[in-house]
Design an enzyme around this catalytic site. Structure first.
Site, PDB file in Angstrom:
ATOM      1  N   HIS A 195       3.409  12.313   3.938  1.00  0.00           N
ATOM      2  CA  HIS A 195       4.617  13.707   4.404  1.00  0.00           C
ATOM      3  C   HIS A 195       4.002  13.122   5.626  1.00  0.00           C
ATOM      4  O   HIS A 195       3.469  14.739   6.842  1.00  0.00           O
ATOM      5  CB  HIS A 195       3.278  14.623   4.025  1.00  0.00           C
ATOM      6  CG  HIS A 195       1.569  14.146   4.327  1.00  0.00           C
ATOM      7  ND1 HIS A 195       0.830  13.876   3.221  1.00  0.00           N
ATOM      8  CD2 HIS A 195       1.312  14.858   5.713  1.00  0.00           C
ATOM      9  CE1 HIS A 195      -0.388  14.423   3.921  1.00  0.00           C
ATOM     10  NE2 HIS A 195      -0.254  15.108   5.195  1.00  0.00           N
TER      11      HIS A 195
ATOM     12  N   ASP B 113       2.255   9.841  -1.725  1.00  0.00           N
ATOM     13  CA  ASP B 113       2.385  10.531  -0.420  1.00  0.00           C
ATOM     14  C   ASP B 113       2.030   8.950   0.454  1.00  0.00           C
ATOM     15  O   ASP B 113       0.293   9.038   0.070  1.00  0.00           O
ATOM     16  CB  ASP B 113       1.518  11.383  -0.831  1.00  0.00           C
ATOM     17  CG  ASP B 113       1.487  12.241   0.901  1.00  0.00           C
ATOM     18  OD1 ASP B 113       2.162  11.599   2.280  1.00  0.00           O
ATOM     19  OD2 ASP B 113       0.209  12.905   1.032  1.00  0.00           O
TER      20      ASP B 113
ATOM     21  N   GLY C 292      -5.168  16.486  10.255  1.00  0.00           N
ATOM     22  CA  GLY C 292      -5.752  15.444  10.759  1.00  0.00           C
ATOM     23  C   GLY C 292      -6.354  14.481  10.150  1.00  0.00           C
ATOM     24  O   GLY C 292      -5.653  13.242  10.745  1.00  0.00           O
TER      25      GLY C 292
ATOM     26  N   SER D  46      -4.891  13.039   7.353  1.00  0.00           N
ATOM     27  CA  SER D  46      -3.945  12.828   6.865  1.00  0.00           C
ATOM     28  C   SER D  46      -4.188  10.963   6.794  1.00  0.00           C
ATOM     29  O   SER D  46      -3.118  10.740   8.098  1.00  0.00           O
ATOM     30  CB  SER D  46      -2.900  13.714   6.417  1.00  0.00           C
ATOM     31  OG  SER D  46      -2.748  14.996   5.997  1.00  0.00           O
TER      32      SER D  46
ATOM     33  N   SER E 286      -4.683  12.194   1.330  1.00  0.00           N
ATOM     34  CA  SER E 286      -3.061  12.525   0.602  1.00  0.00           C
ATOM     35  C   SER E 286      -3.734  14.438   1.264  1.00  0.00           C
ATOM     36  O   SER E 286      -3.016  15.139   2.324  1.00  0.00           O
ATOM     37  CB  SER E 286      -2.634  12.692  -0.171  1.00  0.00           C
ATOM     38  OG  SER E 286      -1.932  13.530  -0.820  1.00  0.00           O
TER      39      SER E 286
END
Length: 380
Positions: A224, A252, A332, A334, A349
């Site tokens: 993402h 993801d 942030g 991720s 994720s």
């Protein structure tokens, strides 16, 4: 500029924080460090309330359990009902169905695992979960996963949404699919990307995320965070590379190629909380094992593996085959690294909550990403 940066942050995490002065080398101090570093043990003492000796014993027991799990699974055969690490006993527990032969039960016990008898096999539970994956879930359903200890499929519903007509209809489908337990969660899950701010990120467009693990030719991260073809900038604004593959939702995960003077190193940043961690492999930690996460917003935090193969129902769509943890995260973080000891586990994720009040976070397993794109993990 990069050398100056490293004086402040210590050993660089992969590519995000810049390069060392000698390409492809790891400082001797890092190379000589044992997986159970003093910093990691301090983090476990803080996050789990353990003494140093208890933390050392737990890490050793978890490493043993991770190696034992595939052996015990083979011994159980079709009677296998799942497995998990019992932190209190320091042992791997393996479930076998009540119809298993005495010889099968003895074979599982002979591996050194604790044996528990259950009604449903892992294959039956996975089939029930797969039927839910095809059902389509409303926003009030946060996700669902197989819980081997409960011997059922757990469906998590956002608190206050249980009476929603669409949620009730989904739960009816779930109960028809197989054994189901319904639990409430405080809020719906969301991804942990963030707008551009200062810190130690990588950037694509106006999105900030964190690098997961170095692979030969680049690094893996969350899907993402950017689509295929998107350019990536490092913490210093310089060009790093390009998203070569990306999938979100449904999955993801993504991988980014590296160039322009950046290169890969098998390291996860400890952010001063622990020593920077060398990555030596990607053996999968069992349910119940301790696990830690590194990210550019909230840095280093630890927790336990709560569930595997969970379907998470984000607002953008469902993502499957996720692992749930009790580790907190914030926007942030991720794409950042989940690691157990010195073994890479996955990339961050999303989740719910934050690192002030607590929460839960999911990661996409790293071995799935490596297999999907034919990548090789960069290990020490």
């Amino acid at each position: 500029m990069r050398r100056k940066r490293l004086k402040h942050v210590g050993l660089a995490v992969l590519l995000m924080l810049g390069s060392w002065t000698a390409a492809g080398t790891v400082p001797a101090a890092a190379a000589d460090e044992a997986p159970a570093s003093a910093g990691l043990l301090r983090a476990m003492q803080q996050d789990f309330g353990l003494t140093r000796a208890e933390a050392e014993r737990r890490l050793a027991a978890e490493e043993h359990a991770a190696g034992l799990e595939p052996v015990a699974r083979r011994a159980a055969g079709d009677a296998y009902g799942g497995s998990w690490f019992d932190a209190g006993r320091g042992r791997l527990t393996v479930a076998v169905t009540s119809g298993a032969s005495a010889a099968t039960t003895r074979a599982v016990a002979a591996t050194g695992a604790e044996v528990r008898t259950v009604e449903h096999s892992a294959r039956q539970l996975d089939a029930a979960k797969a039927r839910l994956d095809r059902a389509g879930a409303p926003a009030g359903v946060a996700g669902w996963h197989v819980d081997p200890a409960a011997n059922s499929v757990v469906v998590e519903v956002v608190a206050g949404e249980r009476a929603d007509n669409d949620v009730r209809a989904f739960l009816d489908k779930a109960r028809a699919a197989g054994p189901v337990t319904v639990r409430s969660v405080p809020e719906a899950p969301g991804t942990f990307a963030a707008g551009t701010v200062g810190g130690d990120p990588y950037y694509t467009g106006n999105v900030r995320c964190s690098i997961g693990f170095s692979v030969h030719g680049g690094f893996v991260t969350a899907g993402h965070c950017g689509g295929a073809g998107a350019g990536v900038r490092g913490w210093d604004g310089s060009y790093v590379g390009t998203f070569q593959g990306s999938s979100f939702p449904e999955n993801d995960y993504a991988w980014v190629s590296v160039g322009s003077g950046w290169w890969t190193v098998p390291v996860v940043l400890g952010w001063g909380t622990v020593s920077d961690q060398l990555v030596r492999g990607s053996a999968e930690a069992p349910i119940g094992a301790s696990i830690c996460r590194s990210g550019s917003t909230t840095h280093w935090h630890c927790g336990t593996v709560l569930a595997k193969n969970e379907t998470v129902n984000y607002s953008q769509g469902a993502v499957r085959q996720m692992t749930k943890t009790s580790v907190c995260a914030e926007p942030g973080d991720s794409g950042g690294s989940f690691i157990s000891g010195d073994q890479a586990q996955g990339v961050t994720s999303g989740g719910w909550g934050n690192c002030s009040s607590g929460g839960e976070t999911w990661f996409q397993p790293v071995n799935e990403i490596l297999n999907r794109y034919g990548l090789t993990l960069h290990t020490a």
